[in-house]
Design a protein around this motif. Sequence first.
Motif, PDB file in Angstrom:
ATOM      1  N   GLU A  28       0.840  -1.190   0.000  1.00  0.00           N
ATOM      2  CA  GLU A  28       0.000   0.000   0.000  1.00  0.00           C
ATOM      3  C   GLU A  28       0.880   1.247   0.000  1.00  0.00           C
ATOM      4  O   GLU A  28       1.975   1.241   0.551  1.00  0.00           O
ATOM      5  CB  GLU A  28      -0.894   0.036   1.238  1.00  0.00           C
ATOM      6  N   LEU A 147      -3.638  -1.603   8.565  1.00  0.00           N
ATOM      7  CA  LEU A 147      -4.863  -1.039   9.129  1.00  0.00           C
ATOM      8  C   LEU A 147      -5.247  -1.631  10.477  1.00  0.00           C
ATOM      9  O   LEU A 147      -4.828  -2.733  10.834  1.00  0.00           O
ATOM     10  CB  LEU A 147      -6.016  -1.247   8.149  1.00  0.00           C
ATOM     11  N   GLY A 148      -6.096  -0.897  11.201  1.00  0.00           N
ATOM     12  CA  GLY A 148      -6.729  -1.392  12.413  1.00  0.00           C
ATOM     13  C   GLY A 148      -5.874  -1.296  13.658  1.00  0.00           C
ATOM     14  O   GLY A 148      -4.747  -0.800  13.643  1.00  0.00           O
ATOM     15  N   LYS A 153      -0.187   1.675  11.086  1.00  0.00           N
ATOM     16  CA  LYS A 153      -0.579   3.065  11.329  1.00  0.00           C
ATOM     17  C   LYS A 153      -0.751   3.315  12.824  1.00  0.00           C
ATOM     18  O   LYS A 153      -0.302   4.332  13.347  1.00  0.00           O
ATOM     19  CB  LYS A 153      -1.875   3.391  10.573  1.00  0.00           C
ATOM     20  N   HIS A 154      -1.374   2.383  13.526  1.00  0.00           N
ATOM     21  CA  HIS A 154      -1.604   2.509  14.959  1.00  0.00           C
ATOM     22  C   HIS A 154      -0.294   2.400  15.736  1.00  0.00           C
ATOM     23  O   HIS A 154      -0.019   3.203  16.635  1.00  0.00           O
ATOM     24  CB  HIS A 154      -2.597   1.429  15.414  1.00  0.00           C
ATOM     25  N   HIS A 161      -5.677   5.947  12.553  1.00  0.00           N
ATOM     26  CA  HIS A 161      -6.095   4.556  12.359  1.00  0.00           C
ATOM     27  C   HIS A 161      -7.518   4.287  12.847  1.00  0.00           C
ATOM     28  O   HIS A 161      -8.089   3.254  12.549  1.00  0.00           O
ATOM     29  CB  HIS A 161      -5.149   3.622  13.110  1.00  0.00           C
ATOM     30  N   TYR A 163     -10.442   5.163  12.076  1.00  0.00           N
ATOM     31  CA  TYR A 163     -11.544   4.983  11.124  1.00  0.00           C
ATOM     32  C   TYR A 163     -11.228   3.938  10.058  1.00  0.00           C
ATOM     33  O   TYR A 163     -11.938   3.845   9.064  1.00  0.00           O
ATOM     34  CB  TYR A 163     -11.895   6.342  10.477  1.00  0.00           C
ATOM     35  N   ASP A 164     -10.188   3.172  10.281  1.00  0.00           N
ATOM     36  CA  ASP A 164      -9.810   2.115   9.332  1.00  0.00           C
ATOM     37  C   ASP A 164     -10.860   1.016   9.319  1.00  0.00           C
ATOM     38  O   ASP A 164     -11.401   0.654  10.354  1.00  0.00           O
ATOM     39  CB  ASP A 164      -8.469   1.477   9.701  1.00  0.00           C
ATOM     40  N   ALA A 166     -10.761  -2.583   8.957  1.00  0.00           N
ATOM     41  CA  ALA A 166      -9.740  -3.643   8.964  1.00  0.00           C
ATOM     42  C   ALA A 166     -10.340  -4.995   8.714  1.00  0.00           C
ATOM     43  O   ALA A 166     -11.448  -5.287   8.946  1.00  0.00           O
ATOM     44  CB  ALA A 166      -8.995  -3.648  10.275  1.00  0.00           C
TER      45      ALA A 166
END
Length: 166
Positions: A28, A147-148, A153-154, A161, A163-164, A166
Amino acid sequence: MLIYHPAYDAYHCVFRALLITDSVRVLEVAKLRILDFFLCFPAELRRIRLPKEHSHARNMAQGLRNQYHGPVSMKQTFRDMEHIQLAAFRTLAASRLVDTAELSSGLVRRTSTAMPQDVAQRLAEAMANNEQVVSYLTKKLAEVPLLGIDGLKHRTGLMEHRYDIA
């Protein structure tokens, strides 16, 4: 006074992206941006929450230092690098080293376009000089989902993160 830093050099970013995508052929855009950040600032790995199975990376990061000055704020520096990184990824797409259609959908996919010999040689030299960091980023950190909760990201805190999906 002008101060050079590779984090804000689009051509250096192209080189770093090639170094990463040489090992991780599809990822990504956001993950490539994060990996690129830590390739540019490897000592900052000690400031993120790594998975337990990556404890060796924390030990490795304790011994690392950034070649140039480190960021005052990781988040702000990461945001400042965004336009340069995206321009670098578009340059790779224009050179047909990255698939243009996939880039527009949020994925970076290295194509089979042959790398010029001198660039390939410089990539090999850079890999040899930074083998420990590049190997960790491309073989271990790249495997962490983006994600998640507990995603890249977290864990890094560099991107939102909450609003991901996942």
